[in-house]
Design an enzyme around this catalytic site. Sequence first.
Site, PDB file in Angstrom:
ATOM      1  N   LYS A  93      -5.377 -10.403  -4.296  1.00  0.00           N
ATOM      2  CA  LYS A  93      -6.687 -10.930  -4.612  1.00  0.00           C
ATOM      3  C   LYS A  93      -7.736  -9.835  -4.457  1.00  0.00           C
ATOM      4  CE  LYS A  93      -9.083 -11.024  -1.429  1.00  0.00           C
ATOM      5  NZ  LYS A  93      -9.645 -10.185  -0.320  1.00  0.00           N
ATOM      6  N   ASP A 171     -15.358  -9.666  -0.535  1.00  0.00           N
ATOM      7  CA  ASP A 171     -13.914  -9.358  -0.447  1.00  0.00           C
ATOM      8  C   ASP A 171     -13.241 -10.321   0.541  1.00  0.00           C
ATOM      9  OD1 ASP A 171     -11.518  -7.479  -0.986  1.00  0.00           O
ATOM     10  OD2 ASP A 171     -11.684  -7.513   1.192  1.00  0.00           O
TER      11      ASP A 171
HETATM   12  P1  NAP Z   1      -6.785   0.001   1.097  1.00  0.00           P
HETATM   13  O1  NAP Z   1      -6.296   0.093   2.513  1.00  0.00           O
HETATM   14  O2  NAP Z   1      -7.974   0.819   0.717  1.00  0.00           O
HETATM   15  O3  NAP Z   1      -5.560   0.326   0.175  1.00  0.00           O
HETATM   16  C1  NAP Z   1      -5.652   0.355  -1.223  1.00  0.00           C
HETATM   17  C2  NAP Z   1      -4.650   1.372  -1.752  1.00  0.00           C
HETATM   18  O4  NAP Z   1      -4.749   1.413  -3.162  1.00  0.00           O
HETATM   19  C3  NAP Z   1      -4.950   2.769  -1.278  1.00  0.00           C
HETATM   20  O5  NAP Z   1      -4.268   3.056  -0.073  1.00  0.00           O
HETATM   21  C4  NAP Z   1      -4.453   3.603  -2.406  1.00  0.00           C
HETATM   22  O6  NAP Z   1      -3.103   3.825  -2.147  1.00  0.00           O
HETATM   23  C5  NAP Z   1      -4.438   2.724  -3.631  1.00  0.00           C
HETATM   24  N1  NAP Z   1      -5.384   3.181  -4.665  1.00  0.00           N
HETATM   25  C6  NAP Z   1      -5.071   3.476  -5.946  1.00  0.00           C
HETATM   26  N2  NAP Z   1      -6.139   3.854  -6.638  1.00  0.00           N
HETATM   27  C7  NAP Z   1      -7.167   3.829  -5.770  1.00  0.00           C
HETATM   28  C8  NAP Z   1      -8.535   4.136  -5.895  1.00  0.00           C
HETATM   29  N3  NAP Z   1      -9.081   4.565  -7.048  1.00  0.00           N
HETATM   30  N4  NAP Z   1      -9.316   4.011  -4.794  1.00  0.00           N
HETATM   31  C9  NAP Z   1      -8.791   3.601  -3.621  1.00  0.00           C
HETATM   32  N5  NAP Z   1      -7.490   3.289  -3.446  1.00  0.00           N
HETATM   33  C10 NAP Z   1      -6.680   3.404  -4.525  1.00  0.00           C
HETATM   34  O7  NAP Z   1      -7.125  -1.503   0.730  1.00  0.00           O
HETATM   35  P2  NAP Z   1      -6.385  -2.835   1.214  1.00  0.00           P
HETATM   36  O8  NAP Z   1      -7.110  -3.394   2.390  1.00  0.00           O
HETATM   37  O9  NAP Z   1      -4.956  -2.615   1.320  1.00  0.00           O
HETATM   38  O10 NAP Z   1      -6.768  -3.782  -0.003  1.00  0.00           O
HETATM   39  C11 NAP Z   1      -6.116  -3.711  -1.264  1.00  0.00           C
HETATM   40  C12 NAP Z   1      -6.293  -5.068  -1.939  1.00  0.00           C
HETATM   41  O11 NAP Z   1      -5.696  -6.057  -1.105  1.00  0.00           O
HETATM   42  C13 NAP Z   1      -7.760  -5.479  -2.103  1.00  0.00           C
HETATM   43  O12 NAP Z   1      -7.945  -6.127  -3.317  1.00  0.00           O
HETATM   44  C14 NAP Z   1      -8.004  -6.443  -0.943  1.00  0.00           C
HETATM   45  O13 NAP Z   1      -8.976  -7.426  -1.261  1.00  0.00           O
HETATM   46  C15 NAP Z   1      -6.630  -7.086  -0.795  1.00  0.00           C
HETATM   47  N6  NAP Z   1      -6.382  -7.593   0.554  1.00  0.00           N
HETATM   48  C16 NAP Z   1      -6.692  -6.873   1.670  1.00  0.00           C
HETATM   49  C17 NAP Z   1      -6.502  -7.425   2.927  1.00  0.00           C
HETATM   50  C18 NAP Z   1      -6.816  -6.685   4.208  1.00  0.00           C
HETATM   51  O14 NAP Z   1      -6.809  -7.299   5.286  1.00  0.00           O
HETATM   52  N7  NAP Z   1      -7.062  -5.386   4.186  1.00  0.00           N
HETATM   53  C19 NAP Z   1      -5.982  -8.715   3.050  1.00  0.00           C
HETATM   54  C20 NAP Z   1      -5.622  -9.397   1.905  1.00  0.00           C
HETATM   55  C21 NAP Z   1      -5.837  -8.828   0.660  1.00  0.00           C
HETATM   56  P3  NAP Z   1      -2.389   5.168  -2.498  1.00  0.00           P
HETATM   57  O15 NAP Z   1      -3.099   6.232  -1.721  1.00  0.00           O
HETATM   58  O16 NAP Z   1      -1.071   4.780  -1.991  1.00  0.00           O
HETATM   59  O17 NAP Z   1      -2.446   5.383  -3.965  1.00  0.00           O
END
Ligand code: NAP
Length: 313
Positions: A93, A171
């Site tokens: 999401k 978010d």
């Molecule tokens: P995150 O820690 O920033 O991770 C996102 C990953 O996406 C990065 O580690 C990066 O991985 C990759 N990526 C590819 N293109 C990117 C770009 N242009 N800019 C930044 N990252 C890029 O974020 P996250 O918390 O995992 O969240 C990802 C999604 O999951 C979001 O939509 C968020 O709403 C959802 N979500 C998050 C949580 C939470 O608690 N954090 C909970 C439920 C859902 P690489 O370096 O491996 O390419």
Amino acid sequence: MDKNMKTKIAIIGLGKIAVDQHVPSLGRSDKYEVAAIVSRNAKLDGIDAFENIQDMIKARPDISAVSLCVPPQVRFKIAKTALQARLDVMLEKPPGSTLAEVYALEDLAKQNDCTLFATWHSRFANGVAIAKQKLLSLDIKTVEVIWKEDVRRWHPGQDWIWQPGGLGVFDPGINALSIVTEILPEKFYLTDGVLHIPQNLYTPIAADLNFKTVSGKPVTATFDFLQTGPQTWDINIETNQGLLALSGGGANVTLNGKTLVASDALASEYDRIYARFATLLAQNSSEVDVTPLMHVADCFMLCKHEAAAPFIE
Ligand code: NAP
């Protein structure tokens, strides 16, 4: 496909949620084999790693599904590439950075005979199905959503959240909306609200929102990204039989103080999400509900935008 064969799946984007939830959940499931990681930086021991999806598609034609854990702003291009290569796709999401993107992906999934699953993890929290069931026999008077968390604690270094399409406090706020849209027996719509946007950033750090159900019941929502101390993910619903309260992001439910469900939120959500994806794959069907994203889009369209103090992580 042989019913006992595991789906070979690739995780795309190995950030916080992929590491905290997707990898462990897939590890516990007997329906999947994590066959590859697509990441610009990260790797997992013993698993093929690719820097982009195109390289993965060329090298691993045996992979049939991908789970996209990247930020919403980069999701469409990757999902489009996957669907055009006839891969089944699961989306974290929110399913996209615009509604139009998600509708386009839905069409692409149909054209390519693929499964598209736009997930809302909070809908899989332990208390949500029970709250939904209870509300069918109660008269709702008011709904109050209070979603307050510390962005520094839960989203460290996630600059994408503050960029256009990153949604800021929506978010997490969209998780609350995904629950409310699931459990209320009638539709609701935004009437007015205020988005508080730090002067140095592009997305809101707080929001005060007023919705109304079609029959005129008030639904209010307060989102805040600067909550230190105890964190609040509550939905309080006043009914003709007292207060139905969801807390812990849908993990706990009480009716008039009597516990109906008490659990740990995220732990089981992702196991249920992957089980649902397995069912959709077996049925060769898709599940895409944009309603929570529609409400967020309405907030960006209708609310007053007020300048808030600059935010520096
Ligand atoms: P995150 O820690 O920033 O991770 C996102 C990953 O996406 C990065 O580690 C990066 O991985 C990759 N990526 C590819 N293109 C990117 C770009 N242009 N800019 C930044 N990252 C890029 O974020 P996250 O918390 O995992 O969240 C990802 C999604 O999951 C979001 O939509 C968020 O709403 C959802 N979500 C998050 C949580 C939470 O608690 N954090 C909970 C439920 C859902 P690489 O370096 O491996 O390419």
